[in-house]
Design a protein around this motif. Structure first.
Motif, short mmCIF file in Angstrom:
data_model
loop_
_atom_site.label_atom_id
_atom_site.label_comp_id
_atom_site.label_asym_id
_atom_site.label_seq_id
_atom_site.Cartn_x
_atom_site.Cartn_y
_atom_site.Cartn_z
N GLY A 68 0.81 -1.21 0.00
CA GLY A 68 0.00 0.00 0.00
C GLY A 68 0.84 1.26 0.00
N VAL A 69 1.96 1.22 0.73
CA VAL A 69 2.89 2.36 0.74
C VAL A 69 3.52 2.53 -0.63
N ALA A 70 3.88 1.42 -1.26
CA ALA A 70 4.55 1.47 -2.56
C ALA A 70 3.65 2.01 -3.65
N VAL A 71 2.36 1.75 -3.55
CA VAL A 71 1.41 2.22 -4.57
C VAL A 71 1.56 3.72 -4.77
N GLU A 72 1.75 4.45 -3.69
CA GLU A 72 1.87 5.91 -3.77
C GLU A 72 3.09 6.35 -4.56
N GLN A 73 4.11 5.50 -4.61
CA GLN A 73 5.34 5.83 -5.32
C GLN A 73 5.31 5.39 -6.78
N LEU A 97 -5.93 -4.02 -4.81
CA LEU A 97 -4.63 -3.37 -5.03
C LEU A 97 -4.34 -3.21 -6.51
N ALA A 98 -4.75 -4.18 -7.30
CA ALA A 98 -4.55 -4.08 -8.76
C ALA A 98 -5.33 -2.91 -9.33
N THR A 99 -6.55 -2.71 -8.83
CA THR A 99 -7.37 -1.58 -9.29
C THR A 99 -6.69 -0.26 -8.97
N SER A 100 -6.10 -0.17 -7.77
CA SER A 100 -5.40 1.05 -7.36
C SER A 100 -4.18 1.29 -8.24
N LEU A 101 -3.41 0.23 -8.50
CA LEU A 101 -2.22 0.38 -9.36
C LEU A 101 -2.60 0.75 -10.78
N ASP A 117 -7.30 -13.78 -5.87
CA ASP A 117 -8.27 -13.15 -6.78
C ASP A 117 -7.80 -13.28 -8.22
N VAL A 118 -7.24 -14.44 -8.54
CA VAL A 118 -6.62 -14.63 -9.85
C VAL A 118 -7.63 -14.47 -10.98
N GLY A 125 -7.49 -7.88 -16.63
CA GLY A 125 -6.32 -7.75 -17.49
C GLY A 125 -5.13 -7.10 -16.81
N PHE A 126 -4.99 -7.35 -15.50
CA PHE A 126 -3.81 -6.80 -14.80
C PHE A 126 -2.77 -7.90 -14.70
N PRO A 127 -1.62 -7.76 -15.38
CA PRO A 127 -0.63 -8.84 -15.46
C PRO A 127 0.14 -9.01 -14.15
N VAL A 128 0.35 -10.28 -13.79
CA VAL A 128 1.08 -10.61 -12.56
C VAL A 128 2.00 -11.79 -12.83
N TRP A 129 3.21 -11.69 -12.30
CA TRP A 129 4.14 -12.82 -12.24
C TRP A 129 4.41 -13.07 -10.77
N SER A 130 4.11 -14.28 -10.28
CA SER A 130 4.21 -14.54 -8.85
C SER A 130 4.85 -15.89 -8.58
N LYS A 131 5.25 -16.08 -7.33
CA LYS A 131 5.82 -17.34 -6.89
C LYS A 131 4.73 -18.36 -6.60
N ALA A 132 3.56 -17.88 -6.15
CA ALA A 132 2.50 -18.78 -5.72
C ALA A 132 1.15 -18.13 -5.89
#
Length: 234
Positions: A68-73, A97-101, A117-118, A125-132
Motif C-alpha cells: 500500500g505504501v509502494a502504490v503511492e510511489q 490493489l490491482a485496481t489502485s495500481l 483473486d486470480v 487484465g492486470f498482469p502478474v508474475w508470482s511465486k505462488a
C-alpha cells in the motif's frame, strides 16, 4: 527503521517501450545470459508481455502494508516488484490493489510471494508474475522498504531498472544499460531471422549453428541399425 525513497531515476520511456518489443528470452541472451529472474516467478496469465520501470518494495512475512505504501510511489509505465524479507507464499495482492495500481498507470506486478483473486485479475487484465497463488490473506502493521535495491528471483533489482516479463518469465535490465540491451537484442533478432530462413529452407541445427565439429570432437560414431543390433548381441 523503514525507508521510502521518492523519485528515483527511471529509464526513459522510449527505451522501456523499445525493450518491450523484444521477448524475455531474446533480452536474456542478448545481454550475455544475465538478468533472468528465477523460473518460480511465473505468469498467472498467458500471452501477455509488459515492460516498465521497477518500483521496488520489501514486505514482512505475512504483511502487505508496504505494498500500500509502494502504490503511492508508482506512476505511469511502472512495474511494482515485491520481495518478502523471508519466504512467504501468502496472498499479498488481489484485485483491489490491482485496481489502485491500474488507476496510476502501473503495467503489472512481479512478486516473490503469493497472489489471490486470480480470476478477477485476469478478467481485468492486470498482469502478474508470482511465486505462488494463495487465498490466505495477510496482516497489517509491519513495514518494509520502498525503492531500495532488492533481491528477488536470485537477482538484484534497483528502482528504475527496466523489467520485461512475458510467458517465458521475467528479466531485469539495469537502467544505465537499457540502450545497450536494445542494440544487442536487435542484433540477435536479425541473426535469428537469418537462421529461421535457413530452417524454412530445410537446413537443420547441426549446420545452421555449425555444430558438426562439436559432434566430431565428442567422438560420436554413426552406426547402421543392423550393425548396432549385432554389436549388442555379441
Amino acid at each position: 527503521m523503514p525507508v521510502v525513497v521518492t523519485n528515483p531515476p527511471r529509464a526513459a520511456s522510449e527505451l522501456v517501450d523499445a525493450l518491450g518489443a523484444y521477448g524475455v528470452a531474446t533480452i536474456h541472451e542478448a545481454q550475455g545470459r544475465t538478468g533472468l529472474l528465477g523460473s518460480h516467478l511465473a505468469p498467472i496469465q498467458q500471452g501477455v508481455r509488459i515492460a516498465g520501470n521497477a518500483v521496488t518494495a520489501t514486505v514482512a512475512p505475512g504483511d502487505n502494508t508496504t505494498i500500500g505504501v509502494a502504490v503511492e510511489q508508482c506512476g505511469e509505465g511502472d512495474i511494482l516488484v515485491v520481495a518478502p524479507t523471508a519466504p512467504c507464499d501468502m496472498g499479498y495482492f488481489g484485485d483491489l490493489l490491482a485496481t489502485s495500481l491500474r488507476a496510476r498507470g502501473v503495467r503489472g506486478l512481479v512478486i516473490e510471494a503469493g497472489v489471490r483473486d486470480v480470476a478477477d485479475l485476469n478478467e481485468m487484465g492486470f498482469p502478474v508474475w508470482s511465486k505462488a497463488i494463495s487465498a490466505e490473506g495477510t496482516g497489517k502493521g509491519n513495514l518494509g522498504d520502498v525503492n531500495i535495491p532488492i533481491s528477488i528471483g536470485g537477482r538484484i533489482v534497483h528502482p528504475g531498472d527496466v523489467i520485461v516479463a512475458d510467458d517465458d518469465g521475467v528479466v531485469v535490465v539495469p537502467r544505465l544499460r537499457a540502450a545497450d540491451a536494445i542494440a544487442a537484442s536487435k542484433a540477435r533478432e536479425e541473426k535469428e531471422a537469418k537462421a529461421r530462413a535457413r530452417y524454412v529452407a530445410g537446413e537443420i541445427a547441426l549446420d545452421v549453428n555449425n555444430m558438426r565439429p562439436l559432434v566430431e570432437k565428442a567422438g560420436t560414431r554413426y552406426v547402421d541399425y543392423e550393425e548396432w543390433v549385432k554389436e549388442q548381441q555379441a
